[in-house]
Design a protein around this motif. Structure first.
Motif, PDB file in Angstrom:
ATOM      1  N   GLU A  77       1.464  -7.218   0.463  1.00  0.00           N
ATOM      2  CA  GLU A  77       0.534  -7.425   2.270  1.00  0.00           C
ATOM      3  C   GLU A  77       2.222  -6.852   2.974  1.00  0.00           C
ATOM      4  N   ALA A  78       3.307  -6.296   2.680  1.00  0.00           N
ATOM      5  CA  ALA A  78       3.873  -5.507   4.006  1.00  0.00           C
ATOM      6  C   ALA A  78       4.090  -4.044   2.627  1.00  0.00           C
ATOM      7  N   GLY A  79       3.052  -3.745   2.339  1.00  0.00           N
ATOM      8  CA  GLY A  79       2.847  -2.758   2.545  1.00  0.00           C
ATOM      9  C   GLY A  79       3.275  -2.020   0.798  1.00  0.00           C
ATOM     10  N   ILE A  80       3.750  -3.158  -0.312  1.00  0.00           N
ATOM     11  CA  ILE A  80       4.965  -2.542  -0.621  1.00  0.00           C
ATOM     12  C   ILE A  80       3.892  -2.667  -2.451  1.00  0.00           C
ATOM     13  N   LYS A  81       3.305  -1.764  -2.319  1.00  0.00           N
ATOM     14  CA  LYS A  81       2.562  -2.670  -4.210  1.00  0.00           C
ATOM     15  C   LYS A  81       2.343  -1.421  -5.387  1.00  0.00           C
ATOM     16  N   SER A  82       3.557  -0.577  -5.054  1.00  0.00           N
ATOM     17  CA  SER A  82       4.176   0.036  -6.482  1.00  0.00           C
ATOM     18  C   SER A  82       5.221   0.573  -6.347  1.00  0.00           C
TER      19      SER A  82
END
Lengths: 41, 247
Positions: free
Chosen positions: B183-188
């Protein structure tokens, strides 16, 4: 034909058998979940 | 016993009740196992399985010690211009900065040599030569959260925004924290590797009180290793971690 069948069965024996069956079913359910989790690992 | 009261209680009714009770007990057993697994008391990987996996990994690497050492040196020299860690020592802080510098130089499309030279020319105060990572060089400056969340990294190397890695492979990250990071934009892994500890801590604290006890210090380094597909070193590092914290 099968009416009043419970009246002809000794209640203590029936309870014991039923308890054993329920226990076995419980163990089977536990083992089922356990083995499934193992296979997922 | 009054038999008239059992006139409606036929064999079929009794069988149905018994079948229902059996199914109920089966489900109860499965539920108990599920709850025990959730509590961590059941269905853990046995030590034998772990040992077998380790043996399989060892079988994959060459048995010759010299070949093993060469393989290790070769694997650590893939991205290196610094002196690489040769042995199986645990990565310490100086090695961590080396890895970060390697990854950042890759992400920026620059060689580590250039970063190394740039850091030497930029730094006015004497600093350790291995710390080529800019944030490490200016360690006295407070980390800026917004800057760390949106790093200026070349989009050529960074994965797509849609690219999603399994962050749960990192020690200390569970499904809830993974969801929070997503949700904070950290997906990788590459994205997580660009974060610093303070930024991740701020994200965790913003997620709620249940995440306050988590320590994200090791996550960027683990993510670096995962981004580099260096799974063996990641496993070695995780073995020395307790819930994602440095021992």
């Amino acid at each position: 034909m099968f009416e009043n069948i419970t009246s002809r069965v000794d209640l203590s024996d029936a309870s014991l058998e039923l308890a054993i069956m329920l226990g076995v079913a419980f163990i089977l359910g536990f083992l089922f979940c356990y083995l499934q989790n193992k296979s997922n690992d | 016993m009054n038999e008239t009261t059992h006139s409606a209680y036929t064999f079929g009714t009794a069988s149905l009740e018994i079948a229902l009770m059996l199914i109920g007990c089966f489900l109860l057993g499965a539920l108990l196992c599920y709850l025990l697994k959730k509590m961590g008391l059941c269905c853990k990987k046995s030590t034998k399985t772990v040992v077998l996996e380790q043996e399989a990994q060892e079988a994959a690497v060459p048995t010759d010690p010299v070949a093993q050492m060469r393989a290790r040196i070769g694997s650590s020299q893939q991205t290196v211009s610094y002196p690489p860690p040769i042995s199986t020592q645990m990565p310490r802080l100086d090695q961590e900065t080396t890895y970060e510098a390697d990854l950042r130089s890759l992400l920026k499309g620059r060689t580590s040599e250039q970063d190394h030279l740039d850091s030497q020319t930029r730094s006015t105060t004497p600093s350790p030569p291995a710390t080529a990572f800019p944030s490490r060089v200016t360690a006295s400056a407070p980390p800026k959260a917004t800057q760390a969340v949106e790093p200026s990294i070349s989009p050529i190397v960074l994965p797509d925004e849609d690219h999603v890695d399994d962050l749960k492979k990192l020690e200390g990250i569970g499904s809830k924290i993974e969801k929070l990071l997503n949700e904070a934009g950290i997906k990788s892994y590459a994205k997580l590797a660009t974060m610093d500890r303070d930024t991740l801590k701020a994200i965790l604290e913003a997620g709620g009180s249940q995440f306050k006890l988590h320590e994200p210090k090791s996550w960027p380094y683990q993510a670096e290793l995962a981004a580099k597909q260096n799974w063996q070193r990641l496993k070695e590092y995780q073995d020395f971690l307790i819930s994602g914290r440095n021992p």
